[in-house]
Motif scaffolding. Structure first.
Motif, PDB file in Angstrom:
ATOM      1  N   ASP A 190       0.825  -1.219   0.000  1.00  0.00           N
ATOM      2  CA  ASP A 190       0.000   0.000   0.000  1.00  0.00           C
ATOM      3  C   ASP A 190       0.858   1.268   0.000  1.00  0.00           C
ATOM      4  O   ASP A 190       0.391   2.348   0.336  1.00  0.00           O
ATOM      5  N   ASP A 191       2.102   1.126  -0.433  1.00  0.00           N
ATOM      6  CA  ASP A 191       3.049   2.239  -0.472  1.00  0.00           C
ATOM      7  C   ASP A 191       3.083   2.832  -1.887  1.00  0.00           C
ATOM      8  O   ASP A 191       3.624   2.213  -2.805  1.00  0.00           O
ATOM      9  N   PRO A 192       2.500   4.046  -2.078  1.00  0.00           N
ATOM     10  CA  PRO A 192       2.461   4.648  -3.413  1.00  0.00           C
ATOM     11  C   PRO A 192       3.844   4.869  -4.028  1.00  0.00           C
ATOM     12  O   PRO A 192       3.966   4.984  -5.253  1.00  0.00           O
ATOM     13  N   GLY A 193       4.890   4.892  -3.224  1.00  0.00           N
ATOM     14  CA  GLY A 193       6.243   5.079  -3.723  1.00  0.00           C
ATOM     15  C   GLY A 193       6.921   3.799  -4.187  1.00  0.00           C
ATOM     16  O   GLY A 193       8.035   3.845  -4.708  1.00  0.00           O
ATOM     17  N   SER A 194       6.261   2.685  -4.014  1.00  0.00           N
ATOM     18  CA  SER A 194       6.835   1.398  -4.392  1.00  0.00           C
ATOM     19  C   SER A 194       6.376   0.984  -5.786  1.00  0.00           C
ATOM     20  O   SER A 194       5.224   1.217  -6.168  1.00  0.00           O
ATOM     21  N   SER A 195       7.256   0.314  -6.523  1.00  0.00           N
ATOM     22  CA  SER A 195       6.873  -0.217  -7.833  1.00  0.00           C
ATOM     23  C   SER A 195       5.896  -1.390  -7.684  1.00  0.00           C
ATOM     24  O   SER A 195       5.286  -1.816  -8.664  1.00  0.00           O
ATOM     25  N   PHE A 196       5.713  -1.890  -6.465  1.00  0.00           N
ATOM     26  CA  PHE A 196       4.769  -2.964  -6.185  1.00  0.00           C
ATOM     27  C   PHE A 196       3.422  -2.444  -5.669  1.00  0.00           C
ATOM     28  O   PHE A 196       2.581  -3.226  -5.232  1.00  0.00           O
ATOM     29  N   TYR A 197       3.238  -1.114  -5.699  1.00  0.00           N
ATOM     30  CA  TYR A 197       2.012  -0.489  -5.173  1.00  0.00           C
ATOM     31  C   TYR A 197       0.766  -1.211  -5.673  1.00  0.00           C
ATOM     32  O   TYR A 197       0.610  -1.493  -6.855  1.00  0.00           O
ATOM     33  N   ASN A 198      -0.123  -1.496  -4.740  1.00  0.00           N
ATOM     34  CA  ASN A 198      -1.415  -2.134  -4.975  1.00  0.00           C
ATOM     35  C   ASN A 198      -1.286  -3.504  -5.646  1.00  0.00           C
ATOM     36  O   ASN A 198      -2.026  -3.829  -6.568  1.00  0.00           O
ATOM     37  N   SER A 199      -0.366  -4.297  -5.131  1.00  0.00           N
ATOM     38  CA  SER A 199      -0.227  -5.667  -5.623  1.00  0.00           C
ATOM     39  C   SER A 199       0.199  -6.582  -4.470  1.00  0.00           C
ATOM     40  O   SER A 199       0.715  -6.113  -3.448  1.00  0.00           O
ATOM     41  N   PRO A 200      -0.018  -7.893  -4.648  1.00  0.00           N
ATOM     42  CA  PRO A 200       0.389  -8.826  -3.593  1.00  0.00           C
ATOM     43  C   PRO A 200       1.910  -8.906  -3.496  1.00  0.00           C
ATOM     44  O   PRO A 200       2.612  -8.823  -4.514  1.00  0.00           O
ATOM     45  N   VAL A 201       2.399  -9.038  -2.271  1.00  0.00           N
ATOM     46  CA  VAL A 201       3.837  -9.177  -2.011  1.00  0.00           C
ATOM     47  C   VAL A 201       4.038 -10.245  -0.939  1.00  0.00           C
ATOM     48  O   VAL A 201       3.091 -10.643  -0.268  1.00  0.00           O
ATOM     49  N   GLN A 202       5.266 -10.652  -0.788  1.00  0.00           N
ATOM     50  CA  GLN A 202       5.629 -11.641   0.234  1.00  0.00           C
ATOM     51  C   GLN A 202       6.455 -10.962   1.324  1.00  0.00           C
ATOM     52  O   GLN A 202       7.294 -10.105   1.033  1.00  0.00           O
ATOM     53  N   LEU A 203       6.216 -11.340   2.563  1.00  0.00           N
ATOM     54  CA  LEU A 203       6.989 -10.819   3.693  1.00  0.00           C
ATOM     55  C   LEU A 203       8.242 -11.659   3.876  1.00  0.00           C
ATOM     56  O   LEU A 203       8.206 -12.864   3.602  1.00  0.00           O
ATOM     57  N   PRO A 204       9.341 -11.080   4.316  1.00  0.00           N
ATOM     58  CA  PRO A 204       9.474  -9.667   4.675  1.00  0.00           C
ATOM     59  C   PRO A 204       9.477  -8.780   3.428  1.00  0.00           C
ATOM     60  O   PRO A 204       9.927  -9.194   2.361  1.00  0.00           O
ATOM     61  N   PHE A 205       8.985  -7.550   3.594  1.00  0.00           N
ATOM     62  CA  PHE A 205       8.873  -6.590   2.502  1.00  0.00           C
ATOM     63  C   PHE A 205       9.218  -5.218   3.057  1.00  0.00           C
ATOM     64  O   PHE A 205       8.686  -4.816   4.093  1.00  0.00           O
ATOM     65  N   SER A 206      10.098  -4.497   2.385  1.00  0.00           N
ATOM     66  CA  SER A 206      10.652  -3.266   2.956  1.00  0.00           C
ATOM     67  C   SER A 206       9.770  -2.025   2.791  1.00  0.00           C
ATOM     68  O   SER A 206      10.004  -1.023   3.455  1.00  0.00           O
ATOM     69  N   HIS A 207       8.762  -2.066   1.932  1.00  0.00           N
ATOM     70  CA  HIS A 207       7.876  -0.907   1.745  1.00  0.00           C
ATOM     71  C   HIS A 207       6.593  -1.089   2.554  1.00  0.00           C
ATOM     72  O   HIS A 207       6.334  -2.160   3.095  1.00  0.00           O
ATOM     73  N   GLY A 208       5.790  -0.046   2.619  1.00  0.00           N
ATOM     74  CA  GLY A 208       4.519  -0.114   3.333  1.00  0.00           C
ATOM     75  C   GLY A 208       3.642  -1.224   2.777  1.00  0.00           C
ATOM     76  O   GLY A 208       3.578  -1.421   1.557  1.00  0.00           O
ATOM     77  N   TRP A 223      -9.654  -2.783  -8.500  1.00  0.00           N
ATOM     78  CA  TRP A 223      -9.578  -1.338  -8.254  1.00  0.00           C
ATOM     79  C   TRP A 223      -8.128  -0.895  -8.360  1.00  0.00           C
ATOM     80  O   TRP A 223      -7.284  -1.352  -7.583  1.00  0.00           O
ATOM     81  N   ASN A 224      -7.826  -0.018  -9.305  1.00  0.00           N
ATOM     82  CA  ASN A 224      -6.503   0.594  -9.457  1.00  0.00           C
ATOM     83  C   ASN A 224      -5.393  -0.460  -9.552  1.00  0.00           C
ATOM     84  O   ASN A 224      -4.315  -0.276  -9.001  1.00  0.00           O
ATOM     85  N   LEU A 225      -5.666  -1.540 -10.271  1.00  0.00           N
ATOM     86  CA  LEU A 225      -4.669  -2.609 -10.365  1.00  0.00           C
ATOM     87  C   LEU A 225      -3.716  -2.452 -11.546  1.00  0.00           C
ATOM     88  O   LEU A 225      -2.519  -2.642 -11.401  1.00  0.00           O
ATOM     89  N   SER A 226      -4.248  -2.155 -12.729  1.00  0.00           N
ATOM     90  CA  SER A 226      -3.404  -2.202 -13.918  1.00  0.00           C
ATOM     91  C   SER A 226      -3.789  -1.096 -14.894  1.00  0.00           C
ATOM     92  O   SER A 226      -4.802  -1.229 -15.578  1.00  0.00           O
ATOM     93  N   PRO A 227      -3.039  -0.012 -14.921  1.00  0.00           N
ATOM     94  CA  PRO A 227      -1.878   0.242 -14.063  1.00  0.00           C
ATOM     95  C   PRO A 227      -2.313   0.779 -12.708  1.00  0.00           C
ATOM     96  O   PRO A 227      -3.368   1.420 -12.593  1.00  0.00           O
ATOM     97  N   ALA A 228      -1.499   0.543 -11.710  1.00  0.00           N
ATOM     98  CA  ALA A 228      -1.757   1.086 -10.372  1.00  0.00           C
ATOM     99  C   ALA A 228      -1.240   2.519 -10.338  1.00  0.00           C
ATOM    100  O   ALA A 228      -0.056   2.756 -10.496  1.00  0.00           O
ATOM    101  N   LEU A 229      -2.149   3.469 -10.164  1.00  0.00           N
ATOM    102  CA  LEU A 229      -1.778   4.878 -10.112  1.00  0.00           C
ATOM    103  C   LEU A 229      -1.533   5.285  -8.666  1.00  0.00           C
ATOM    104  O   LEU A 229      -2.388   5.053  -7.802  1.00  0.00           O
TER     105      LEU A 229
END
Length: 175
Positions: free
Chosen positions: A80-98, A117-123
């Motif tokens: 959920d970190d708008p500054g990450s290239s992974f914004y609004n997508s599933p990630v695996q922990l540990p993960f360094s962004h919000g 919602w806001n998946l592709s592209p995630a704005l």
């Protein structure tokens, strides 16, 4: 199946229609919003595809559905970190962004439907982690998601497939 959520302006509860059935649902504390922003507490006014289902296999059985389904693990999260290239997508922990953990103590993500919602592209800053998930007691507000009881969710998912959509609509009271 076409799902429809109706709510009045600034209300954090609404009604979800699925065929002829109607179910109470919880929304974000700001209610339905037309210009969704990250962290605003609003549920977006939109038509969204139901993409897939996550569930907690250690607590509950998989829901009956024709949507793609995946059991989550303690390592699953959502960026959920708008500054990450992974914004609004599933990630695996540990993960360094919000991120938001999907494996929670409370049961709200025991069944969680990923909405388009806001998946592709995630704005950036247009909202992330907008899900259709299980409601808390008394349908208290979500962070911007749509939530129903577990029994209602199971009834709804049983008639959903990859063509299913969920539309959120503001309505005016007939008072």
């Amino acid at each position: 199946m076409e799902l429809r959520v109706e709510a009045e302006f600034r209300e954090h509860t609404g009604t979800l229609s699925c065929g002829n059935a109607r179910y109470p649902c919880a929304l974000g504390p700001a209610g339905l919003v037309s210009d969704k922003a990250e962290g605003d507490g609003g549920t977006p006014i939109a038509r969204m595809a139901l993409k897939s289902v996550f569930f907690r296999a250690d607590r509950i059985s998989a829901p009956d559905t024709k949507l793609p389904i995946k059991a989550i693990t303690p390592h699953d999260a959502w960026c959920d970190d708008p500054g990450s290239s992974f914004y609004n997508s599933p990630v695996q922990l540990p993960f360094s962004h919000g991120h938001e953990k999907m494996w929670l103590e409370e049961n709200v993500y025991d069944i969680c439907v990923i909405l388009d919602w806001n998946l592709s592209p995630a704005l950036a800053d247009k909202g992330s982690a907008i899900f259709f998930h299980l409601a808390r007691q008394a349908y208290t507000p979500t962070e911007g998601c749509i939530a129903v009881s577990e029994s209602d969710m199971r009834s709804i998912l049983a008639v959903c497939d990859e063509q299913s959509t969920l539309e959120t609509v503001l309505v005016t009271s007939a008072r």
